[in-house]
Scaffold this motif. Structure first.
Motif, PDB file in Angstrom:
ATOM      1  N   PHE A  88     -60.888  38.253  10.030  1.00  0.00           N
ATOM      2  CA  PHE A  88     -60.150  37.217   9.307  1.00  0.00           C
ATOM      3  C   PHE A  88     -58.819  36.935   9.993  1.00  0.00           C
ATOM      4  N   ILE A  89     -58.097  37.981  10.354  1.00  0.00           N
ATOM      5  CA  ILE A  89     -56.801  37.825  11.031  1.00  0.00           C
ATOM      6  C   ILE A  89     -56.991  37.157  12.401  1.00  0.00           C
ATOM      7  N   ILE A  90     -57.985  37.612  13.155  1.00  0.00           N
ATOM      8  CA  ILE A  90     -58.276  37.002  14.469  1.00  0.00           C
ATOM      9  C   ILE A  90     -58.598  35.520  14.299  1.00  0.00           C
ATOM     10  N   ASN A  91     -59.421  35.198  13.312  1.00  0.00           N
ATOM     11  CA  ASN A  91     -59.828  33.819  13.082  1.00  0.00           C
ATOM     12  C   ASN A  91     -58.626  32.934  12.733  1.00  0.00           C
ATOM     13  N   ILE A  92     -57.787  33.381  11.821  1.00  0.00           N
ATOM     14  CA  ILE A  92     -56.620  32.599  11.407  1.00  0.00           C
ATOM     15  C   ILE A  92     -55.642  32.440  12.573  1.00  0.00           C
ATOM     16  N   GLN A  93     -55.381  33.526  13.303  1.00  0.00           N
ATOM     17  CA  GLN A  93     -54.464  33.455  14.445  1.00  0.00           C
ATOM     18  C   GLN A  93     -55.013  32.515  15.516  1.00  0.00           C
ATOM     19  N   SER A  94     -56.300  32.601  15.788  1.00  0.00           N
ATOM     20  CA  SER A  94     -56.921  31.763  16.809  1.00  0.00           C
ATOM     21  C   SER A  94     -56.882  30.293  16.421  1.00  0.00           C
ATOM     22  N   ASP A  95     -57.168  30.009  15.145  1.00  0.00           N
ATOM     23  CA  ASP A  95     -57.090  28.624  14.684  1.00  0.00           C
ATOM     24  C   ASP A  95     -55.665  28.088  14.818  1.00  0.00           C
ATOM     25  N   SER A  96     -54.687  28.920  14.544  1.00  0.00           N
ATOM     26  CA  SER A  96     -53.290  28.512  14.680  1.00  0.00           C
ATOM     27  C   SER A  96     -52.952  28.204  16.139  1.00  0.00           C
ATOM     28  N   ILE A  97     -53.400  29.051  17.040  1.00  0.00           N
ATOM     29  CA  ILE A  97     -53.161  28.817  18.475  1.00  0.00           C
ATOM     30  C   ILE A  97     -53.800  27.500  18.909  1.00  0.00           C
ATOM     31  N   ASN A 113     -61.687  32.087  17.979  1.00  0.00           N
ATOM     32  CA  ASN A 113     -61.950  31.749  16.582  1.00  0.00           C
ATOM     33  C   ASN A 113     -63.399  32.071  16.209  1.00  0.00           C
ATOM     34  N   PHE A 114     -64.339  31.812  17.119  1.00  0.00           N
ATOM     35  CA  PHE A 114     -65.737  32.151  16.862  1.00  0.00           C
ATOM     36  C   PHE A 114     -65.909  33.675  16.797  1.00  0.00           C
ATOM     37  N   PHE A 115     -65.244  34.389  17.700  1.00  0.00           N
ATOM     38  CA  PHE A 115     -65.323  35.847  17.678  1.00  0.00           C
ATOM     39  C   PHE A 115     -64.811  36.388  16.348  1.00  0.00           C
ATOM     40  N   GLY A 116     -63.691  35.854  15.870  1.00  0.00           N
ATOM     41  CA  GLY A 116     -63.146  36.295  14.588  1.00  0.00           C
ATOM     42  C   GLY A 116     -64.120  36.050  13.452  1.00  0.00           C
ATOM     43  N   GLU A 117     -64.752  34.895  13.455  1.00  0.00           N
ATOM     44  CA  GLU A 117     -65.701  34.578  12.392  1.00  0.00           C
ATOM     45  C   GLU A 117     -66.944  35.458  12.474  1.00  0.00           C
ATOM     46  N   ILE A 118     -67.432  35.703  13.661  1.00  0.00           N
ATOM     47  CA  ILE A 118     -68.579  36.602  13.831  1.00  0.00           C
ATOM     48  C   ILE A 118     -68.226  38.001  13.323  1.00  0.00           C
ATOM     49  N   LEU A 119     -67.026  38.455  13.646  1.00  0.00           N
ATOM     50  CA  LEU A 119     -66.585  39.780  13.199  1.00  0.00           C
ATOM     51  C   LEU A 119     -66.437  39.818  11.680  1.00  0.00           C
ATOM     52  N   GLU A 120     -65.920  38.751  11.098  1.00  0.00           N
ATOM     53  CA  GLU A 120     -65.798  38.684   9.634  1.00  0.00           C
ATOM     54  C   GLU A 120     -67.152  38.904   8.969  1.00  0.00           C
ATOM     55  N   TRP A 121     -68.136  38.113   9.395  1.00  0.00           N
ATOM     56  CA  TRP A 121     -69.434  38.176   8.733  1.00  0.00           C
ATOM     57  C   TRP A 121     -70.213  39.441   9.088  1.00  0.00           C
ATOM     58  N   PHE A 122     -69.916  40.031  10.239  1.00  0.00           N
ATOM     59  CA  PHE A 122     -70.503  41.336  10.575  1.00  0.00           C
ATOM     60  C   PHE A 122     -69.953  42.391   9.608  1.00  0.00           C
ATOM     61  N   GLY A 123     -68.648  42.353   9.386  1.00  0.00           N
ATOM     62  CA  GLY A 123     -68.037  43.270   8.425  1.00  0.00           C
ATOM     63  C   GLY A 123     -68.594  43.074   7.025  1.00  0.00           C
ATOM     64  N   TYR A 124     -68.788  41.816   6.648  1.00  0.00           N
ATOM     65  CA  TYR A 124     -69.354  41.507   5.338  1.00  0.00           C
ATOM     66  C   TYR A 124     -70.761  42.104   5.205  1.00  0.00           C
ATOM     67  N   LEU A 126     -72.775  31.628  18.799  1.00  0.00           N
ATOM     68  CA  LEU A 126     -72.924  32.081  20.192  1.00  0.00           C
ATOM     69  C   LEU A 126     -73.273  30.936  21.141  1.00  0.00           C
ATOM     70  N   PRO A 127     -74.288  30.121  20.844  1.00  0.00           N
ATOM     71  CA  PRO A 127     -74.574  29.004  21.770  1.00  0.00           C
ATOM     72  C   PRO A 127     -73.405  28.025  21.887  1.00  0.00           C
ATOM     73  N   ARG A 128     -72.737  27.745  20.771  1.00  0.00           N
ATOM     74  CA  ARG A 128     -71.574  26.848  20.824  1.00  0.00           C
ATOM     75  C   ARG A 128     -70.464  27.459  21.664  1.00  0.00           C
ATOM     76  N   GLY A 129     -70.235  28.763  21.498  1.00  0.00           N
ATOM     77  CA  GLY A 129     -69.196  29.433  22.271  1.00  0.00           C
ATOM     78  C   GLY A 129     -69.485  29.438  23.760  1.00  0.00           C
ATOM     79  N   ILE A 130     -70.740  29.656  24.107  1.00  0.00           N
ATOM     80  CA  ILE A 130     -71.130  29.636  25.524  1.00  0.00           C
ATOM     81  C   ILE A 130     -70.930  28.236  26.092  1.00  0.00           C
ATOM     82  N   ALA A 131     -71.303  27.206  25.326  1.00  0.00           N
ATOM     83  CA  ALA A 131     -71.112  25.824  25.781  1.00  0.00           C
ATOM     84  C   ALA A 131     -69.621  25.508  25.945  1.00  0.00           C
ATOM     85  N   HIS A 132     -68.798  25.948  25.008  1.00  0.00           N
ATOM     86  CA  HIS A 132     -67.344  25.732  25.116  1.00  0.00           C
ATOM     87  C   HIS A 132     -66.795  26.419  26.360  1.00  0.00           C
ATOM     88  N   HIS A 133     -67.233  27.643  26.585  1.00  0.00           N
ATOM     89  CA  HIS A 133     -66.765  28.416  27.740  1.00  0.00           C
ATOM     90  C   HIS A 133     -67.120  27.694  29.038  1.00  0.00           C
TER      91      HIS A 133
END
Length: 166
Positions: free
Chosen positions: A68-77, A104-115, A136-143
């Motif tokens: 959650f913290i990673i996601n919020i910080q990443s969205d802010s950046i 931001n995708f990593f943060g969200e993946i981690l959030e739902w993994f924790g959930y 994951l596919p969206r993140g790879i395409a962005h990268h």
């Protein structure tokens, strides 16, 4: 349900006046409300009164908070990359962007993994796999887009979504 609501509320609160798609939040909320999640917790899943002291719950909650913290910080950046109607693209830096293109995708993946770990339910694990299949596919395409757009300027040691792995 609480984790989804916190996740969504944070996105709405920290949007800095930018246009957001409320319809996607409404559809997603309805999905969670009427989906396997609701059915699972109402009919099939039972937790003891001391489940909150279980290692799965504590570890899952900790991972959810970190994500959650990673996601919020990443969205802010990402939001702060463009100032004063600047339309040019920039390389995100700071936070987990040091390690991945889509922090931001990593943060969200981690959030739902924790959930999924915290709830220990098949429905939550199924949802986490859905999140992986989407992000994951969206993140790879962005990268790949970042690498092509910025070529030599872009940090070569960054992974796409998951630090040190992918």
């Amino acid at each position: 349900m609480f984790s989804f609501l916190m996740h969504t509320k944070a996105h709405v609160l920290f949007c800095d006046g930018k246009k957001i798609m409320y319809s996607s939040y409404i559809v997603f909320f309805l999905y969670l409300f009427f989906s396997l999640q609701a059915q699972n917790y109402c009919q099939f899943q039972s937790y003891s009164n001391t489940y909150h002291t279980n290692l799965n719950f504590i570890l899952g909650l900790l991972l959810w908070i970190i994500g959650f913290i990673i996601n919020i910080q990443s969205d802010s950046i990402l939001r702060n990359l463009r100032k004063d109607n600047d339309k040019s693209y920039k390389i995100p830096r700071g936070g987990c962007f040091h390690y991945v293109s889509c922090a931001n995708f990593f943060g969200e993946i981690l959030e739902w993994f924790g959930y999924a770990i915290a709830s220990s339910s098949i429905a939550a694990w199924a949802f986490w796999f859905f999140v992986l299949g989407n992000l994951l596919p969206r993140g790879i395409a962005h990268h790949q887009w970042y690498l092509k757009k910025f070529q030599e300027e872009y940090p070569k040691d960054r992974c796409a979504v998951i630090p040190f792995i992918l």
